[in-house]
Design a protein around this motif. Structure first.
Motif, PDB file in Angstrom:
ATOM      1  N   HIS A 216       0.926  -1.207   0.294  1.00  0.00           N
ATOM      2  CA  HIS A 216      -0.048  -0.086  -0.050  1.00  0.00           C
ATOM      3  C   HIS A 216       0.838   1.233   0.037  1.00  0.00           C
ATOM      4  CE1 HIS A 216      -2.831   2.960   1.159  1.00  0.00           C
ATOM      5  NE2 HIS A 216      -2.017   3.346   2.345  1.00  0.00           N
ATOM      6  N   LEU A 274     -10.904   8.597  -8.337  1.00  0.00           N
ATOM      7  CA  LEU A 274     -12.409   8.365  -7.871  1.00  0.00           C
ATOM      8  C   LEU A 274     -13.199   9.697  -8.205  1.00  0.00           C
ATOM      9  CD1 LEU A 274     -13.695   6.137  -6.362  1.00  0.00           C
ATOM     10  CD2 LEU A 274     -13.329   7.368  -4.325  1.00  0.00           C
ATOM     11  N   PRO A 297     -22.517   7.381 -11.992  1.00  0.00           N
ATOM     12  CA  PRO A 297     -23.632   8.090 -11.623  1.00  0.00           C
ATOM     13  C   PRO A 297     -23.172   9.335 -11.087  1.00  0.00           C
ATOM     14  CG  PRO A 297     -23.035   6.050 -10.115  1.00  0.00           C
ATOM     15  CD  PRO A 297     -22.145   5.949 -11.166  1.00  0.00           C
ATOM     16  N   PRO A 299     -25.608  12.351  -9.621  1.00  0.00           N
ATOM     17  CA  PRO A 299     -27.139  12.707  -9.226  1.00  0.00           C
ATOM     18  C   PRO A 299     -27.532  14.242  -9.525  1.00  0.00           C
ATOM     19  CG  PRO A 299     -26.138  11.473  -7.482  1.00  0.00           C
ATOM     20  CD  PRO A 299     -25.106  11.666  -8.387  1.00  0.00           C
ATOM     21  N   LEU A 326     -29.821   6.102  -9.439  1.00  0.00           N
ATOM     22  CA  LEU A 326     -28.411   6.279  -8.968  1.00  0.00           C
ATOM     23  C   LEU A 326     -28.091   7.728  -9.804  1.00  0.00           C
ATOM     24  CD1 LEU A 326     -27.036   2.674  -9.552  1.00  0.00           C
ATOM     25  CD2 LEU A 326     -27.349   4.059  -7.488  1.00  0.00           C
ATOM     26  N   TYR A 442     -20.030 -12.871  -6.132  1.00  0.00           N
ATOM     27  CA  TYR A 442     -19.228 -11.864  -6.875  1.00  0.00           C
ATOM     28  C   TYR A 442     -18.614 -12.371  -8.200  1.00  0.00           C
ATOM     29  CZ  TYR A 442     -15.076  -9.032  -7.850  1.00  0.00           C
ATOM     30  OH  TYR A 442     -14.152  -8.305  -8.801  1.00  0.00           O
ATOM     31  N   ASP A 445     -21.814 -11.732 -10.683  1.00  0.00           N
ATOM     32  CA  ASP A 445     -21.686 -10.418 -11.087  1.00  0.00           C
ATOM     33  C   ASP A 445     -20.626  -9.783 -12.046  1.00  0.00           C
ATOM     34  OD1 ASP A 445     -24.075 -10.040  -9.718  1.00  0.00           O
ATOM     35  OD2 ASP A 445     -23.585  -8.845  -8.075  1.00  0.00           O
ATOM     36  N   ARG A 449     -20.857  -8.429 -15.837  1.00  0.00           N
ATOM     37  CA  ARG A 449     -20.248  -7.127 -16.168  1.00  0.00           C
ATOM     38  C   ARG A 449     -19.350  -7.314 -17.569  1.00  0.00           C
ATOM     39  NH1 ARG A 449     -19.824  -2.799 -13.116  1.00  0.00           N
ATOM     40  NH2 ARG A 449     -17.769  -1.915 -13.839  1.00  0.00           N
ATOM     41  N   SER A 479     -27.882 -10.542 -13.766  1.00  0.00           N
ATOM     42  CA  SER A 479     -28.092  -9.038 -13.587  1.00  0.00           C
ATOM     43  C   SER A 479     -27.671  -8.585 -14.734  1.00  0.00           C
ATOM     44  CB  SER A 479     -27.219  -8.633 -12.385  1.00  0.00           C
ATOM     45  OG  SER A 479     -25.992  -8.727 -12.813  1.00  0.00           O
ATOM     46  N   LEU A 480     -28.169  -7.200 -15.025  1.00  0.00           N
ATOM     47  CA  LEU A 480     -27.912  -6.170 -16.062  1.00  0.00           C
ATOM     48  C   LEU A 480     -27.067  -5.173 -15.744  1.00  0.00           C
ATOM     49  CD1 LEU A 480     -28.484  -6.373 -19.161  1.00  0.00           C
ATOM     50  CD2 LEU A 480     -30.506  -4.623 -18.341  1.00  0.00           C
TER      51      LEU A 480
ATOM     52  N   LEU B 180     -13.302  11.754   0.865  1.00  0.00           N
ATOM     53  CA  LEU B 180     -13.046  11.297  -0.159  1.00  0.00           C
ATOM     54  C   LEU B 180     -11.558  11.244  -0.541  1.00  0.00           C
ATOM     55  CD1 LEU B 180     -14.878  10.518  -2.499  1.00  0.00           C
ATOM     56  CD2 LEU B 180     -14.777  12.366  -3.554  1.00  0.00           C
ATOM     57  N   CYS B 183      -9.549   8.106   0.249  1.00  0.00           N
ATOM     58  CA  CYS B 183      -9.935   7.051  -0.346  1.00  0.00           C
ATOM     59  C   CYS B 183      -8.687   6.512  -1.092  1.00  0.00           C
ATOM     60  CB  CYS B 183     -10.918   7.334  -1.666  1.00  0.00           C
ATOM     61  SG  CYS B 183     -11.441   5.710  -2.587  1.00  0.00           S
ATOM     62  N   ASN B 184      -8.579   5.040  -1.206  1.00  0.00           N
ATOM     63  CA  ASN B 184      -7.280   4.569  -1.722  1.00  0.00           C
ATOM     64  C   ASN B 184      -7.360   3.970  -3.186  1.00  0.00           C
ATOM     65  OD1 ASN B 184      -5.170   4.983   0.523  1.00  0.00           O
ATOM     66  ND2 ASN B 184      -6.593   3.387   1.648  1.00  0.00           N
ATOM     67  N   PHE B 190     -10.974   2.623   2.344  1.00  0.00           N
ATOM     68  CA  PHE B 190     -10.408   3.987   3.208  1.00  0.00           C
ATOM     69  C   PHE B 190      -9.772   3.836   4.252  1.00  0.00           C
ATOM     70  CE2 PHE B 190     -14.340   4.613   0.558  1.00  0.00           C
ATOM     71  CZ  PHE B 190     -14.222   6.126   0.350  1.00  0.00           C
ATOM     72  N   HIS B 217     -22.983   7.271  -4.531  1.00  0.00           N
ATOM     73  CA  HIS B 217     -22.386   7.227  -6.011  1.00  0.00           C
ATOM     74  C   HIS B 217     -20.965   7.661  -6.064  1.00  0.00           C
ATOM     75  CE1 HIS B 217     -23.603  11.437  -5.488  1.00  0.00           C
ATOM     76  NE2 HIS B 217     -22.250  11.664  -6.434  1.00  0.00           N
ATOM     77  N   LEU B 218     -20.297   8.147  -4.845  1.00  0.00           N
ATOM     78  CA  LEU B 218     -18.882   8.501  -5.168  1.00  0.00           C
ATOM     79  C   LEU B 218     -18.027   7.393  -4.852  1.00  0.00           C
ATOM     80  CD1 LEU B 218     -19.043  11.752  -3.174  1.00  0.00           C
ATOM     81  CD2 LEU B 218     -18.609  11.656  -5.510  1.00  0.00           C
ATOM     82  N   LEU B 219     -18.542   6.198  -4.582  1.00  0.00           N
ATOM     83  CA  LEU B 219     -17.877   4.925  -4.206  1.00  0.00           C
ATOM     84  C   LEU B 219     -17.280   4.320  -5.455  1.00  0.00           C
ATOM     85  CD1 LEU B 219     -19.531   3.498  -0.980  1.00  0.00           C
ATOM     86  CD2 LEU B 219     -17.427   4.747  -1.155  1.00  0.00           C
ATOM     87  N   ASP B 220     -16.317   3.554  -5.484  1.00  0.00           N
ATOM     88  CA  ASP B 220     -16.077   2.727  -6.594  1.00  0.00           C
ATOM     89  C   ASP B 220     -16.400   1.344  -5.979  1.00  0.00           C
ATOM     90  OD1 ASP B 220     -15.116   0.972  -8.427  1.00  0.00           O
ATOM     91  OD2 ASP B 220     -12.999   2.069  -8.694  1.00  0.00           O
ATOM     92  N   ASP B 222     -17.599  -1.546  -7.090  1.00  0.00           N
ATOM     93  CA  ASP B 222     -16.916  -2.965  -7.712  1.00  0.00           C
ATOM     94  C   ASP B 222     -15.626  -2.985  -7.056  1.00  0.00           C
ATOM     95  OD1 ASP B 222     -19.231  -3.870  -9.456  1.00  0.00           O
ATOM     96  OD2 ASP B 222     -18.780  -1.902 -10.441  1.00  0.00           O
ATOM     97  N   ARG B 263     -24.233  -4.909  -1.798  1.00  0.00           N
ATOM     98  CA  ARG B 263     -23.448  -6.367  -2.204  1.00  0.00           C
ATOM     99  C   ARG B 263     -23.270  -7.362  -1.315  1.00  0.00           C
ATOM    100  NH1 ARG B 263     -24.050  -3.143  -5.662  1.00  0.00           N
ATOM    101  NH2 ARG B 263     -22.699  -2.647  -7.581  1.00  0.00           N
ATOM    102  N   LEU B 339     -27.433   1.306  -1.715  1.00  0.00           N
ATOM    103  CA  LEU B 339     -27.569   0.958  -3.294  1.00  0.00           C
ATOM    104  C   LEU B 339     -28.279  -0.336  -3.193  1.00  0.00           C
ATOM    105  CD1 LEU B 339     -23.886   1.943  -4.063  1.00  0.00           C
ATOM    106  CD2 LEU B 339     -25.973   3.400  -4.487  1.00  0.00           C
ATOM    107  N   PRO B 340     -29.024  -0.115  -4.539  1.00  0.00           N
ATOM    108  CA  PRO B 340     -29.709  -1.497  -4.865  1.00  0.00           C
ATOM    109  C   PRO B 340     -28.705  -2.663  -5.451  1.00  0.00           C
ATOM    110  CG  PRO B 340     -29.833  -0.026  -6.813  1.00  0.00           C
ATOM    111  CD  PRO B 340     -29.216   0.931  -5.579  1.00  0.00           C
ATOM    112  N   ARG B 341     -29.035  -3.855  -5.056  1.00  0.00           N
ATOM    113  CA  ARG B 341     -28.245  -5.039  -5.718  1.00  0.00           C
ATOM    114  C   ARG B 341     -28.364  -4.841  -7.137  1.00  0.00           C
ATOM    115  NH1 ARG B 341     -28.885 -11.455  -4.496  1.00  0.00           N
ATOM    116  NH2 ARG B 341     -28.017 -11.989  -6.214  1.00  0.00           N
ATOM    117  N   PRO B 342     -27.097  -4.720  -7.976  1.00  0.00           N
ATOM    118  CA  PRO B 342     -27.118  -4.918  -9.398  1.00  0.00           C
ATOM    119  C   PRO B 342     -27.764  -6.063 -10.040  1.00  0.00           C
ATOM    120  CG  PRO B 342     -24.902  -5.835  -8.483  1.00  0.00           C
ATOM    121  CD  PRO B 342     -25.905  -5.575  -7.499  1.00  0.00           C
TER     122      PRO B 342
END
Lengths: 517, 342
Positions: A216, A274, A297, A299, A326, A442, A445, A449, A479-480, B180, B183-184, B190, B217-220, B222, B263, B339-342
């Motif tokens: 790291h 990010l 996303p 908003p 989103l 995982y 999903d 993707r 999933s989509l 933010l 974030c790494n 974080f 929405h700011l998070l990555d 995945d 997730r 967040l919703p499940r994808p």
């Protein structure tokens, strides 16, 4: 309270321990009572310092006691200031006089430095205490914070010494994140060059590959030392290649250790920040409205200026309504007076894209950029990736169920040529669902993707683009992802199971929106 | 997993299910929490007075999730909390005689929300305390002595949210910017400050922070979600960082973060439930960090909370962002983002 094993003890032992603890409780209560009384009376003196030491050495987490010690230090410093003020401030004349005789000069400097030395000794005493406390509990937030507070107060702080202290502590525990955080703080203060820190990291990793903390730390140093101009990779390609070599050697030393594999996946990634702005993923317009999909996303779309340029005018698009929760897809019901013979382009903040007219007799224009952007890859880097892939495949011959090798070979294949290797990388994921069943969800999903990335990349070449999108044959999809990219289509054909599963969250199409409006 | 039975011979209480796993020792845990602190001269209890306020929050929340809150004396707890509000700063101390801090301020507010008793304290003074700790870069001090940590950013927004005072108090944009900056790039996780290594506990604070400020929405998702699901070990338990041991509290932090991010299905709930249940002390009640260790009130909340989040029967639903019973969050009209499940 971590890591205390429950042990069975005899009645006798229990009794003895109880007595011992009762004594400790009594002395703790007595000391705390005394401390509180003294504090109320404003007695921030040496007795206070020794009272707090007794408790802190046993329990450095009692933050109030550190606060009291800081109050004591501040009190002592202000007393020193008062003392200092009572010294005669030498005028220029006097200084001239002093220069004449060496003896007098010595006397004067002795007077002047005395309070400074005193202060220094207070600071040293506090630093010693934190060191003792960190021996008891190397993860005490309070002790670490007290240490930096003291150093910040001391104009003669020896930051280099702190770096050495970190070296020492990291030998005891190379994963203590407090020590690493502190190290980043003091190396900056001591102005240790980044290159030197990188060497330190390399040495640490050589001693033990399984050191995520060290990887790291390394990841923070490299982008600055070896910047990537295009910003599509974490560092320069040359350095990246060397890092890949190093990390694979580490990973192969113990393929079950995750530290190096995480680092490797980062190296293979895009290096995207990010907080980067969203980019236009898809856009379609006709005379009475438009739809927009973003690649991530956002908003608060009103913060981004969206402008349509063409037909000899510029229209500001400012009445966006969200199409999903989103904030990845949006619609806008403005009149554009679209003219078939004009060319149009769309601005989104500082990004500009050219729109293509709809084919045939259809009125309107569109834009589409699939999610898996192709990154440039030099010959040398490509060769390195291929060598690595081969090494992974060789290892899989002997250990076909090696989880990390399966995942990494899939990632390498995609880095080399994601569309040509698509099917093989999916096979690896299917295998991973079995050998690493904890994370089955995982891998499912991720497979979705990758499938959508592949389908969306091929979409512009299909006959129905952009009006129809057909993946009815992808029956395994559960999933989509990237659904917002489909907002420019009129008709989406999905496997029936997936369609059922999505229910209300089926992505909206351009045709749906026209019907609704 | 059978380490439990090895260290502590089965008490024959019928706790073992046929799959080799355990059943929730519901009443033992209730008793454990109820008795916690009844003996004031208990060594452990005395030595942990510097975090008493949080201890009470852990106990009341766990009992409430088990539907047994009435076993504690509401009145004396509220009186205790009130005595801990600092008349000068407005913040809360862990107990009388100690100094106020954001950590205990959040615990105090959480306890009062549980008892629907916010009106008992000077709320404006709390708001002033929290607002006064925000720094020009958006970060928060824990108290006036200047320690900065993303935990404190979470405590600040959580306290203000529960008080219904997020609007027009702190500079939310700046607070977001600071978190933010922690974030790494490598793992999307974080740490406690910019550049600090990712750590599940701090990830929970930061994900919770974005959930409360409606900015998930700011998070990555995945990248971070993958790193988080990799925390699950063959025992079913989750660790806080790569190559570390599993722990009931880290299990909560990872589980809650994954739930907020939609997730949860990226780990095995079944195996995690088995692990948490294996950390029960079947003799005294309570949960420990790991199978066979000494139980404590902190891990007891996170054990119960984790089971609730996994849908264990007989427990009230828990809110993953605020680690409080969902019905209280509903009563307050608060809607932390998920967040919703994808």
């Amino acid at each position: 309270m971590h890591g205390r094993v429950k042990v069975r003890t005899t009645e006798e032992e229990r009794e003895r321990k109880k007595k011992e603890q009762a004594l400790k409780v009594r002395s703790y209560r007595a000391a705390m009572g005394r401390i509180q009384k003294k504090r109320e009376a404003g007695e921030l003196d040496n007795e206070m310092l020794s009272l707090t030491v007794q408790i802190l050495l046993r329990n450095p987490d009692v933050s109030t006691l550190w606060n009291i010690r800081r109050e004591c230090v501040l009190e002592k410093l202000s007393k020193l200031k008062e003392e200092e003020a009572t010294y005669e401030t030498p005028t220029d004349e006097k200084l001239e006089e002093e220069k004449q005789t060496g003896e007098e000069k010595d006397k004067a400097s002795e007077k002047k430095t005395l309070p400074e030395d005193k202060a220094h000794s207070y600071f040293t005493c506090e630093l010693d205490l934190t060191e003792q406390c960190l021996m008891v509990n190397p993860k005490s937030y309070n002790a670490w914070h007290h240490r930096s507070w003291i150093l910040e107060k001391n104009p003669r702080a020896d930051w280099q010494r702190e770096v050495h202290l970190c070296n020492k502590y990291l030998k005891f525990d190379e994963r203590n994140f407090h020590t690493w955080d502190y190290r980043r703080y003091v190396t900056e203060k001591a102005m240790v060059p980044a290159a030197q820190e990188l060497d330190f990291c390399t040495d640490k990793i050589k001693v033990n590959f399984s050191n995520y903390s060290s990887w790291h730390h390394r990841s923070l140093l490299l982008p600055g030392l070896y910047p990537n101009q295009q910003r599509d990779r974490p560092m320069s390609e040359e350095k990246l290649q060397k890092e890949l070599e190093m990390v694979l050697t580490a990973a192969f030393t113990d393929p079950n250790d995750s530290s190096a594999w995480f680092y490797q996946r980062w190296l293979l990634g895009s290096g995207a920040q990010l907080d980067r702005a969203p980019r236009i993923a898809a856009f379609r317009l006709e005379s009475h409205g438009a739809v927009l999909a973003l690649d991530k996303p956002y908003p608060d779309i009103k913060q981004l200026r969206t402008e349509l340029v063409g037909g000899e005018k510029t229209v500001l698009l400012n009445s966006w309504l969200p199409l999903d929760k989103l904030g990845t897809s949006w619609k806008c019901q403005q009149n554009f007076d679209y003219q078939r013979n004009s060319s149009y382009s769309l601005w989104l903040s500082d990004q500009i894209v050219n729109l293509s007219p709809m084919s045939g007799s259809e009125n309107g224009a569109h834009y589409f950029a699939p999610p898996h952007g192709t990154t440039t890859c030099s010959k040398d880097l490509l060769a390195e990736l291929q060598t690595q892939l081969q090494s992974c495949l060789d290892l899989l011959e002997f250990e076909p169920d090696s989880k990390w090798t399966l995942l990494t070979s899939a990632l390498l294949m995609r880095a080399i040529d994601f569309s040509a290797n698509h099917e093989t990388s999916l096979t690896n994921l299917a295998k991973l669902e079995k050998v690493d069943s904890l994370r089955q969800g995982y891998y499912k999903d991720l497979a979705a993707r990758w499938t959508l990335e592949s389908e969306l990349a091929r979409w512009p070449q299909s006959a129905g683009f952009p009006k129809t999108f057909d993946i009815a044959d992808k029956v395994l999809l559960e999933s989509l992802p990237y659904g917002q990219y489909l907002v420019i289509a009129d008709e989406i054909t999905l496997p029936s199971k997936l369609r059922e599963k999505l229910g209300d969250s089926l992505p909206k199409t351009f045709a749906d929106l026209k019907r609704l409006s | 997993m059978d380490f439990t039975t090895f260290v502590k011979p089965s008490n024959g209480g019928g706790g073992d299910a046929d799959d080799g796993g355990q059943k929730l020792q519901f009443w033992k845990h209730v008793e454990y929490i109820e008795n916690h602190g009844k003996q004031e001269d208990d060594y452990e209890y005395c030595m942990t007075e510097f975090l008493r306020m949080s201890g009470i929050y852990w106990g009341t929340t766990a009992l409430d999730i088990m539907g047994q809150l009435e076993r504690l004396e509401r009145k004396s707890i509220i009186e205790f909390v009130k005595r801990c509000q600092c008349p000068t700063t407005g913040g809360f101390a862990p107990c009388v005689g100690h100094d106020p801090h954001l950590l205990y301020t959040l615990s105090a507010i959480q306890i009062l929300c549980t008892y629907d008793a916010l009106e008992e304290i000077d709320r404006e003074a709390v708001v002033r305390f929290v607002v006064g700790l925000q720094q020009p870069d958006g970060s928060f001090f824990g108290d006036k002595w200047g320690e900065v940590d993303t935990r404190f950013s979470f405590c600040a927004v959580a306290s203000l949210t529960l008080l219904g005072r997020m609007e027009q108090t702190i500079d939310v944009e700046k607070a977001v910017k600071f978190v933010l900056s922690c974030c790494n790039q490598t793992d999307g996780g974080f740490g406690s400050k910019p550049g600090a290594e990712s750590h599940a506990g701090l990830i929970y604070c930061c994900v919770g922070f974005f959930s409360l400020t409606q900015r998930l929405h700011l998070l990555d998702v995945d990248k971070l979600g993958w790193w988080l699901c990799e925390r699950q070990l063959p025992s079913g338990g989750l660790n806080g960082r790569p190559e570390k041991l599993p722990d009931v509290c880290y299990s909560w932090w990872v589980l809650a973060s994954l739930t907020i991010m939609g997730r949860l299905h990226w780990i095995s709930s079944e195996k995690l439930q088995q692990f948490i249940l294996s950390c029960q002390d079947t003799e005294t009640g309570g949960f420990s960090d790991r199978t066979g260790n000494m139980p404590d009130i902190f891990h007891t909340l996170f054990g119960i909370g984790g089971l609730s989040l996994l849908g264990h029967s007989g427990l009230k639903a828990i809110n993953p962002t605020l680690c409080m019973p969902q019905y209280i969050i509903d009563r307050l009209g608060i809607k932390p983002q998920r967040l919703p499940r994808p």
